[in-house]
Scaffold this motif. Structure first.
Motif, mmCIF file in Angstrom:
data_model
loop_
_atom_site.group_PDB
_atom_site.id
_atom_site.type_symbol
_atom_site.label_atom_id
_atom_site.label_comp_id
_atom_site.label_asym_id
_atom_site.label_seq_id
_atom_site.Cartn_x
_atom_site.Cartn_y
_atom_site.Cartn_z
ATOM 1 N N ALA A 114 2.979 -6.918 -2.535
ATOM 2 C CA ALA A 114 1.655 -7.361 -2.077
ATOM 3 C C ALA A 114 1.378 -6.826 -0.679
ATOM 4 O O ALA A 114 0.257 -6.370 -0.383
ATOM 5 N N ARG A 115 2.391 -6.857 0.200
ATOM 6 C CA ARG A 115 2.227 -6.338 1.562
ATOM 7 C C ARG A 115 1.892 -4.850 1.534
ATOM 8 O O ARG A 115 0.984 -4.387 2.241
ATOM 9 N N GLU A 116 2.607 -4.092 0.704
ATOM 10 C CA GLU A 116 2.353 -2.651 0.594
ATOM 11 C C GLU A 116 0.944 -2.383 0.072
ATOM 12 O O GLU A 116 0.264 -1.471 0.548
ATOM 13 N N GLN A 117 0.498 -3.177 -0.873
ATOM 14 C CA GLN A 117 -0.851 -3.014 -1.417
ATOM 15 C C GLN A 117 -1.892 -3.294 -0.326
ATOM 16 O O GLN A 117 -2.868 -2.558 -0.197
ATOM 17 N N HIS A 118 -1.692 -4.333 0.465
ATOM 18 C CA HIS A 118 -2.627 -4.664 1.537
ATOM 19 C C HIS A 118 -2.613 -3.602 2.639
ATOM 20 O O HIS A 118 -3.670 -3.254 3.181
ATOM 21 N N GLU A 119 -1.439 -3.082 2.967
ATOM 22 C CA GLU A 119 -1.347 -2.035 3.975
ATOM 23 C C GLU A 119 -2.057 -0.774 3.502
ATOM 24 O O GLU A 119 -2.741 -0.101 4.294
ATOM 25 N N SER A 120 -1.914 -0.466 2.218
ATOM 26 C CA SER A 120 -2.610 0.694 1.657
ATOM 27 C C SER A 120 -4.127 0.503 1.732
ATOM 28 O O SER A 120 -4.863 1.415 2.133
ATOM 29 N N ARG A 121 -4.589 -0.661 1.390
ATOM 30 C CA ARG A 121 -6.029 -0.971 1.450
ATOM 31 C C ARG A 121 -6.528 -0.922 2.898
ATOM 32 O O ARG A 121 -7.627 -0.438 3.175
ATOM 33 N N LEU A 122 -5.697 -1.414 3.836
ATOM 34 C CA LEU A 122 -6.056 -1.376 5.253
ATOM 35 C C LEU A 122 -6.226 0.069 5.730
ATOM 36 O O LEU A 122 -7.190 0.389 6.450
ATOM 37 N N ARG A 123 -5.318 0.960 5.331
ATOM 38 C CA ARG A 123 -5.431 2.375 5.716
ATOM 39 C C ARG A 123 -6.720 2.980 5.165
ATOM 40 O O ARG A 123 -7.408 3.733 5.850
#
Length: 143
Positions: A114-123
């Protein structure tokens, strides 16, 4: 005159009972007393060595999504006590650590995904914001 014998006094079909028994299959009063000492008397309570514990059935279900949203449901027996209560991911991770390392490992995998998905969306959003800022800057120069 002679006294009748046990065989002569018995009726047809009667079985001969030895003189040392009372017809109950015991060996006399001595054995009966010993057996009575071994058996507890009717209605007499004996102390149990078993630990008397009362169990309570609680079922906690924690569900999470790859978006990082966690919620908890709690059942007491078959009665729903709590339904859809929002729970922070950090609290879920901390509780999992307290329960068991194997549980914590699996929950950490879900939280990491979930963290990786959110970081990807943030980028992606940061790149889009940079484009919009550039577009605003370009519009500002033309006026």
């Amino acid at each position: 005159m002679t006294a009748p014998t046990a065989e002569a006094a018995s009726a047809p079909g009667d079985e001969e009972v030895p003189a040392t028994t009372n017809g109950q299959g015991t060996n006399g009063p001595e054995t009966e007393a010993a057996e009575a000492e071994d058996k507890p008397k009717r209605g007499a309570r004996t102390k149990s060595t078993a630990k008397k514990t009362r169990t309570v059935e609680l079922t906690l279900t924690v569900t999470g999504t790859l978006d990082g949203a966690w919620q908890a449901d709690l059942l007491h027996g078959s009665t729903r006590v709590v339904q859809g209560l929002s729970v922070p991911a950090a609290a879920v991770a901390k509780a999992a650590q307290e329960l068991h390392p194997d549980i914590a490992e699996k929950i950490d995998e879900v939280i990491t995904a979930a963290r990786e998905q959110h970081e990807s969306r943030l980028r992606e959003l940061e790149a889009e914001v940079a484009k919009v800022k550039q577009a605003l800057a370009d519009l500002g120069e033309e006026s």
